[in-house]
Design a protein around this motif. Structure first.
Motif, mmCIF file in Angstrom:
data_model
loop_
_atom_site.group_PDB
_atom_site.id
_atom_site.type_symbol
_atom_site.label_atom_id
_atom_site.label_comp_id
_atom_site.label_asym_id
_atom_site.label_seq_id
_atom_site.Cartn_x
_atom_site.Cartn_y
_atom_site.Cartn_z
ATOM 1 N N CYS A 8 0.861 -1.163 0.077
ATOM 2 C CA CYS A 8 0.042 -0.129 -0.102
ATOM 3 C C CYS A 8 0.932 1.213 -0.017
ATOM 4 C CB CYS A 8 -0.724 0.025 1.332
ATOM 5 S SG CYS A 8 -2.063 1.529 1.276
ATOM 6 N N ARG A 9 0.460 2.151 -0.784
ATOM 7 C CA ARG A 9 1.272 3.476 -0.834
ATOM 8 C C ARG A 9 1.030 4.669 -0.454
ATOM 9 N NH1 ARG A 9 5.870 1.070 -0.811
ATOM 10 N NH2 ARG A 9 6.398 -0.357 -2.634
ATOM 11 N N THR A 10 -0.582 4.516 0.402
ATOM 12 C CA THR A 10 -1.051 5.908 0.750
ATOM 13 C C THR A 10 -1.040 5.481 2.445
ATOM 14 O OG1 THR A 10 -3.314 4.634 0.648
ATOM 15 C CG2 THR A 10 -2.630 5.673 -1.246
ATOM 16 N N THR A 11 -1.230 6.678 2.892
ATOM 17 C CA THR A 11 -1.164 6.380 4.390
ATOM 18 C C THR A 11 -2.577 6.171 4.746
ATOM 19 O OG1 THR A 11 -2.230 8.754 4.620
ATOM 20 C CG2 THR A 11 0.176 8.567 4.742
ATOM 21 N N GLY A 12 -2.414 5.478 6.147
ATOM 22 C CA GLY A 12 -3.840 4.828 6.678
ATOM 23 C C GLY A 12 -4.102 3.419 6.297
ATOM 24 N N CYS A 13 -3.237 2.696 5.729
ATOM 25 C CA CYS A 13 -3.615 1.322 5.259
ATOM 26 C C CYS A 13 -2.413 0.219 5.719
ATOM 27 C CB CYS A 13 -3.645 1.309 3.948
ATOM 28 S SG CYS A 13 -2.341 1.847 2.817
ATOM 29 N N ALA A 14 -2.361 0.387 7.114
ATOM 30 C CA ALA A 14 -1.423 -0.675 7.831
ATOM 31 C C ALA A 14 -1.991 -1.971 7.694
ATOM 32 C CB ALA A 14 -1.062 -0.200 9.012
ATOM 33 N N ILE A 15 -1.172 -3.053 7.805
ATOM 34 C CA ILE A 15 -1.521 -4.395 7.940
ATOM 35 C C ILE A 15 -0.766 -5.034 9.251
ATOM 36 C CG2 ILE A 15 -2.028 -4.670 5.684
ATOM 37 C CD1 ILE A 15 0.852 -5.975 5.178
ATOM 38 N N GLY A 16 -1.589 -5.745 9.828
ATOM 39 C CA GLY A 16 -0.845 -6.441 11.000
ATOM 40 C C GLY A 16 -1.503 -8.058 11.299
ATOM 41 N N ASP A 17 -1.036 -8.567 12.401
ATOM 42 C CA ASP A 17 -1.357 -10.013 12.388
ATOM 43 C C ASP A 17 -1.123 -10.841 11.270
ATOM 44 O OD1 ASP A 17 -2.082 -11.918 14.174
ATOM 45 O OD2 ASP A 17 -4.278 -11.975 13.420
ATOM 46 N N ILE A 18 0.034 -10.605 10.665
ATOM 47 C CA ILE A 18 0.510 -11.231 9.448
ATOM 48 C C ILE A 18 0.876 -12.604 9.618
ATOM 49 C CG2 ILE A 18 1.678 -11.163 7.248
ATOM 50 C CD1 ILE A 18 2.285 -8.054 7.998
ATOM 51 N N LYS A 19 0.271 -13.816 9.117
ATOM 52 C CA LYS A 19 0.574 -14.992 9.518
ATOM 53 C C LYS A 19 0.802 -15.532 7.918
ATOM 54 C CE LYS A 19 -1.891 -15.600 13.685
ATOM 55 N NZ LYS A 19 -3.013 -14.686 14.043
ATOM 56 N N LEU A 20 2.027 -16.492 7.701
ATOM 57 C CA LEU A 20 2.522 -17.060 6.770
ATOM 58 C C LEU A 20 2.263 -18.353 6.882
ATOM 59 C CD1 LEU A 20 5.691 -15.032 5.655
ATOM 60 C CD2 LEU A 20 3.211 -14.538 4.873
ATOM 61 N N TYR A 21 2.358 -19.092 5.826
ATOM 62 C CA TYR A 21 2.392 -20.823 5.912
ATOM 63 C C TYR A 21 3.852 -20.741 5.705
ATOM 64 C CZ TYR A 21 2.085 -25.544 4.171
ATOM 65 O OH TYR A 21 2.399 -26.771 4.160
ATOM 66 N N CYS A 22 4.415 -21.682 6.386
ATOM 67 C CA CYS A 22 5.961 -21.637 6.192
ATOM 68 C C CYS A 22 6.217 -23.353 6.852
ATOM 69 C CB CYS A 22 6.476 -20.674 7.273
ATOM 70 S SG CYS A 22 6.203 -20.832 9.116
ATOM 71 N N ALA A 23 5.610 -24.464 6.173
ATOM 72 C CA ALA A 23 5.738 -25.608 6.776
ATOM 73 C C ALA A 23 7.182 -25.999 6.094
ATOM 74 C CB ALA A 23 4.695 -26.493 6.222
ATOM 75 N N GLY A 24 8.140 -26.459 7.179
ATOM 76 C CA GLY A 24 9.307 -27.023 6.669
ATOM 77 C C GLY A 24 10.320 -25.877 6.753
ATOM 78 N N PHE A 25 10.213 -24.561 7.146
ATOM 79 C CA PHE A 25 11.162 -23.636 7.021
ATOM 80 C C PHE A 25 12.209 -23.825 8.113
ATOM 81 C CE2 PHE A 25 12.691 -19.443 8.447
ATOM 82 C CZ PHE A 25 13.193 -19.054 7.200
ATOM 83 N N THR A 26 13.423 -23.583 7.958
ATOM 84 C CA THR A 26 14.285 -23.751 8.986
ATOM 85 C C THR A 26 15.402 -22.583 8.557
ATOM 86 O OG1 THR A 26 15.271 -25.577 7.804
ATOM 87 C CG2 THR A 26 14.072 -26.273 9.551
ATOM 88 N N SER A 27 16.272 -22.351 9.792
ATOM 89 C CA SER A 27 17.579 -21.774 9.367
ATOM 90 C C SER A 27 18.690 -22.060 10.324
ATOM 91 C CB SER A 27 17.159 -20.120 9.784
ATOM 92 O OG SER A 27 18.344 -19.221 9.391
ATOM 93 N N ALA A 28 19.731 -22.017 9.695
ATOM 94 C CA ALA A 28 20.818 -22.540 10.774
ATOM 95 C C ALA A 28 21.396 -21.313 11.493
ATOM 96 C CB ALA A 28 22.340 -22.663 9.692
ATOM 97 N N ASN A 29 20.983 -19.953 11.119
ATOM 98 C CA ASN A 29 21.150 -18.834 11.840
ATOM 99 C C ASN A 29 19.921 -18.667 12.740
ATOM 100 O OD1 ASN A 29 19.980 -17.788 9.485
ATOM 101 N ND2 ASN A 29 20.778 -15.771 10.401
ATOM 102 N N LEU A 30 20.047 -17.794 13.821
ATOM 103 C CA LEU A 30 18.932 -17.322 14.478
ATOM 104 C C LEU A 30 18.224 -16.309 13.928
ATOM 105 C CD1 LEU A 30 17.193 -17.566 17.318
ATOM 106 C CD2 LEU A 30 18.936 -16.115 18.288
ATOM 107 N N ILE A 31 17.023 -16.186 13.818
ATOM 108 C CA ILE A 31 16.086 -15.262 13.501
ATOM 109 C C ILE A 31 15.594 -14.486 14.636
ATOM 110 C CG2 ILE A 31 14.203 -14.312 12.026
ATOM 111 C CD1 ILE A 31 14.940 -16.948 10.205
#
Length: 83
Positions: A8-31
């Motif tokens: 969104c490029r205009t003010t007043g359109c924030a998004i929150g509570d963003i949840k992603l499907y991420c089955a199988g995601f791993t990382s060797a470094n700490l996020i």
């Protein structure tokens, strides 16, 4: 590197509570878990972004991960529009 952007490029359109499907995601470094972490679901198939906090219009949140393969299966599960 992963980038999550509120397109969104205009003010007043924030998004929150963003949840992603991420089955199988791993990382060797700490996020930083305040930026991105698995939710405590039975199979840990979903992740929350920005600790559920809003991402303002045009904002970009990014993090690095290390793995032997590029993870390509992220998809938006839920997001809340905040006006």
């Amino acid at each position: 590197m992963v980038e999550i952007t509120n397109m969104c490029r205009t003010t007043g359109c924030a998004i929150g509570d963003i949840k992603l499907y991420c089955a199988g995601f791993t990382s060797a470094n700490l996020i930083n878990p305040l930026i991105f972490r698995h939710l405590p679901t039975p199979n840990h198939d979903y992740c929350i972004v920005n600790n559920g906090n809003p991402l303002s219009a045009g904002a970009v949140l990014s993090f690095h991960y290390d793995n032997t393969f590029m993870y390509r299966d992220f998809s938006v599960s839920t997001v809340t529009c905040i006006s």
